[in-house]
Motif scaffolding. Sequence first.
Motif, PDB file in Angstrom:
ATOM      1  N   TRP A 232      27.561  29.366  66.399  1.00 38.72           N
ATOM      2  CA  TRP A 232      27.751  30.067  67.669  1.00 38.72           C
ATOM      3  C   TRP A 232      26.731  31.174  67.888  1.00 38.72           C
ATOM      4  CZ3 TRP A 232      31.639  28.244  64.555  1.00 38.72           C
ATOM      5  CH2 TRP A 232      32.418  27.219  65.122  1.00 38.72           C
ATOM      6  N   VAL A 233      26.050  31.589  66.822  1.00 40.14           N
ATOM      7  CA  VAL A 233      24.916  32.502  67.010  1.00 40.14           C
ATOM      8  C   VAL A 233      23.830  31.799  67.805  1.00 40.14           C
ATOM      9  CG1 VAL A 233      23.087  33.786  65.818  1.00 40.14           C
ATOM     10  CG2 VAL A 233      25.425  33.855  64.940  1.00 40.14           C
ATOM     11  N   GLY A 234      23.700  30.480  67.573  1.00 43.45           N
ATOM     12  CA  GLY A 234      22.711  29.714  68.324  1.00 43.45           C
ATOM     13  C   GLY A 234      23.364  28.685  69.250  1.00 43.45           C
ATOM     14  N   VAL A 235      23.546  28.921  70.554  1.00 45.78           N
ATOM     15  CA  VAL A 235      22.947  30.086  71.201  1.00 45.78           C
ATOM     16  C   VAL A 235      24.029  30.755  72.041  1.00 45.78           C
ATOM     17  CG1 VAL A 235      21.168  30.889  72.798  1.00 45.78           C
ATOM     18  CG2 VAL A 235      20.730  28.886  71.355  1.00 45.78           C
ATOM     19  N   SER A 236      24.385  31.986  71.729  1.00 44.54           N
ATOM     20  CA  SER A 236      25.251  32.784  72.592  1.00 44.54           C
ATOM     21  C   SER A 236      24.795  34.227  72.496  1.00 44.54           C
ATOM     22  CB  SER A 236      26.723  32.661  72.178  1.00 44.54           C
ATOM     23  OG  SER A 236      26.989  33.408  71.006  1.00 44.54           O
ATOM     24  N   ALA A 237      24.975  34.964  73.566  1.00 41.79           N
ATOM     25  CA  ALA A 237      24.576  36.370  73.562  1.00 41.79           C
ATOM     26  C   ALA A 237      25.370  37.166  72.545  1.00 41.79           C
ATOM     27  CB  ALA A 237      24.754  36.966  74.952  1.00 41.79           C
ATOM     28  N   ASP A 238      26.552  36.669  72.176  1.00 40.81           N
ATOM     29  CA  ASP A 238      27.369  37.391  71.200  1.00 40.81           C
ATOM     30  C   ASP A 238      26.714  37.431  69.820  1.00 40.81           C
ATOM     31  OD1 ASP A 238      30.300  37.856  72.546  1.00 40.81           O
ATOM     32  OD2 ASP A 238      29.313  36.073  73.311  1.00 40.81           O
ATOM     33  N   GLY A 239      25.834  36.478  69.527  1.00 38.48           N
ATOM     34  CA  GLY A 239      25.062  36.555  68.292  1.00 38.48           C
ATOM     35  C   GLY A 239      24.147  37.762  68.299  1.00 38.48           C
ATOM     36  N   TYR A 240      23.535  38.005  69.443  1.00 33.13           N
ATOM     37  CA  TYR A 240      22.708  39.206  69.621  1.00 33.13           C
ATOM     38  C   TYR A 240      23.556  40.464  69.503  1.00 33.13           C
ATOM     39  CZ  TYR A 240      20.894  42.806  72.876  1.00 33.13           C
ATOM     40  OH  TYR A 240      20.548  43.985  73.478  1.00 33.13           O
ATOM     41  N   PHE A 241      24.766  40.471  70.101  1.00 36.00           N
ATOM     42  CA  PHE A 241      25.666  41.618  69.983  1.00 36.00           C
ATOM     43  C   PHE A 241      25.993  41.884  68.515  1.00 36.00           C
ATOM     44  CE2 PHE A 241      27.808  40.276  74.259  1.00 36.00           C
ATOM     45  CZ  PHE A 241      26.608  40.472  74.918  1.00 36.00           C
ATOM     46  N   ALA A 242      26.234  40.808  67.756  1.00 35.33           N
ATOM     47  CA  ALA A 242      26.568  40.953  66.337  1.00 35.33           C
ATOM     48  C   ALA A 242      25.439  41.617  65.566  1.00 35.33           C
ATOM     49  CB  ALA A 242      26.889  39.588  65.723  1.00 35.33           C
ATOM     50  N   ALA A 243      24.199  41.270  65.917  1.00 28.03           N
ATOM     51  CA  ALA A 243      23.051  41.865  65.224  1.00 28.03           C
ATOM     52  C   ALA A 243      22.920  43.345  65.545  1.00 28.03           C
ATOM     53  CB  ALA A 243      21.774  41.127  65.606  1.00 28.03           C
ATOM     54  N   VAL A 244      23.136  43.721  66.811  1.00 29.14           N
ATOM     55  CA  VAL A 244      23.044  45.138  67.183  1.00 29.14           C
ATOM     56  C   VAL A 244      24.048  45.959  66.402  1.00 29.14           C
ATOM     57  CG1 VAL A 244      23.365  46.795  69.062  1.00 29.14           C
ATOM     58  CG2 VAL A 244      22.126  44.662  69.481  1.00 29.14           C
ATOM     59  N   THR A 245      25.289  45.491  66.336  1.00 35.18           N
ATOM     60  CA  THR A 245      26.305  46.242  65.595  1.00 35.18           C
ATOM     61  C   THR A 245      26.008  46.251  64.098  1.00 35.18           C
ATOM     62  OG1 THR A 245      27.698  44.260  65.507  1.00 35.18           O
ATOM     63  CG2 THR A 245      28.126  45.805  67.281  1.00 35.18           C
ATOM     64  N   ALA A 246      25.523  45.127  63.583  1.00 36.39           N
ATOM     65  CA  ALA A 246      25.228  45.054  62.149  1.00 36.39           C
ATOM     66  C   ALA A 246      24.134  46.038  61.751  1.00 36.39           C
ATOM     67  CB  ALA A 246      24.829  43.630  61.760  1.00 36.39           C
ATOM     68  N   TRP A 247      23.080  46.125  62.559  1.00 30.85           N
ATOM     69  CA  TRP A 247      22.007  47.067  62.241  1.00 30.85           C
ATOM     70  C   TRP A 247      22.458  48.513  62.461  1.00 30.85           C
ATOM     71  CZ3 TRP A 247      18.334  46.108  59.118  1.00 30.85           C
ATOM     72  CH2 TRP A 247      17.823  44.818  58.997  1.00 30.85           C
ATOM     73  N   GLY A 248      23.342  48.731  63.437  1.00 23.19           N
ATOM     74  CA  GLY A 248      23.900  50.068  63.598  1.00 23.19           C
ATOM     75  C   GLY A 248      24.668  50.502  62.371  1.00 23.19           C
ATOM     76  N   LEU A 249      25.495  49.598  61.829  1.00 21.43           N
ATOM     77  CA  LEU A 249      26.260  49.911  60.621  1.00 21.43           C
ATOM     78  C   LEU A 249      25.342  50.040  59.405  1.00 21.43           C
ATOM     79  CD1 LEU A 249      29.267  47.498  61.238  1.00 21.43           C
ATOM     80  CD2 LEU A 249      29.333  50.000  61.305  1.00 21.43           C
TER      81      LEU A 249
END
Length: 463
Positions: A232-249
């Motif tokens: 589901w990371v490929g391809v949904s915008a939520d995969g991008y959301f997951a990366a933003v939060t992961a790098w924030g953490l």
Amino acid sequence: MTQPDLQSPSGGTDTDRAPIRADLLVAVLAVLLFAAAAVVGTLIQNAHGVLYVAWPPLYASWLPHVGPGTVPALLLAAVVVLQGPAAARALPWRPLVWSVWGSSVLWTTALALVDGWRRGITDRLLSPHEYLASVDRFQDVGAALSTFTRHILVGQPDNWPTHVAGHPPGAVLTFVALDRVGLGGGAWAGVWCVVVGASASAAVLVALRALGAEETARRAAPFVVLVPAAVWVGVSADGYFAAVTAWGLALLAVAASPRARTPRLAALAAGVLLGWSVYLSYGLVLIGFLAVAVLLCARNARPLTYALAGALAVAAAFTAAGFWWWEGYQLLVERYYQGVAAVRPYGYWVWANLATVCVTAGLAAVAGARRALALVPGTVRGLRRAPSRDDATVALLVTAALCAVAAATLSGMSKGETERIWLPFVLWLVPAAALLPGRHRRAWLAVQAVTALLVNHLLLTGW
């Protein structure tokens, strides 16, 4: 560095049969939960048509097929299963992080290409319900932001498409920005989601190491590559959301580390990313569970001030531009119940969502989560004396992710489609697989890969 593979993280040896039987039992129960959700969901859908998914509990259709990504996916899975654990132990740290990111990109891309280039990548974000359909309405970004909430509800003039209305404007602004720099259209949007989304796996490793759990990060590395959520990371915008939060953490963990060279800058950057994530998806306020867990693991609250400053700066910018987050959220709730959520039964989705997590996280993560939860009491007692390390860190992060998932499903604002919506939370369940015995690690990796391959080859997923 071979010692962690000779002894199970829960304290016993690999030959201890009771924990292994418990792992298998939990995995079997997860399969039965998913089977129950599939059977009950199919009966409900056939009788009443109120689930609005063709293959419950997943938003997918039954369509056995192969594609150009089939052979590369099989080969990559075999390489990671056979060589991944040894490579993760042997590689220097930085090459390991880059290798995990690169391997995740290849795995996600191969899975997407099982559906073909157009159906799997190019056309996924070209639906009239997706963000790209509204890019042209942001010719004047300031005007679009200041009037954004006027178009959320159905019945309002020029109401936004489903996904734009269901998220704060940061989500669609991302694709507006890509269009402005010459990377417009479905292909570039798909590539962006794959490449950025796959980087979340590297972020998890960075966070674990910053919290003093490098050995655990190395054990988890092959699992974060072969996570079934990559479907589901490929391809949904939520995969991008997951990366933003992961790098924030990850940056928050770096800021809290005693080895941090520029802790204030790292904390500020963490706050900006986590603040931005809340303007990507309203539900990502629940990432606060994981942010608290990171600071608890480090026993260091000093980054909090700078992180809050970064997050508030993002909020201030959107508010100054005319978008008030709380107003948007209230209108979203109303829009949510103007659609299929009004008839989707809470009594089914409140537990069927958890069955979906068993697929997206994978059975290895589910079995590892059992071990993680068993470590929680001792971990909490240990925090009074020193920062958590290795297995205790995983226990806290997994518990926080489960709390976020529980809050999301109990809220009633996640009735279905959680295989993509919950990617930012599910990702943090995967390191639990590092707690599984070393001698069985390849078998659990194979289970993860087979799960993803079966889903992508038997079903045509909606995201």
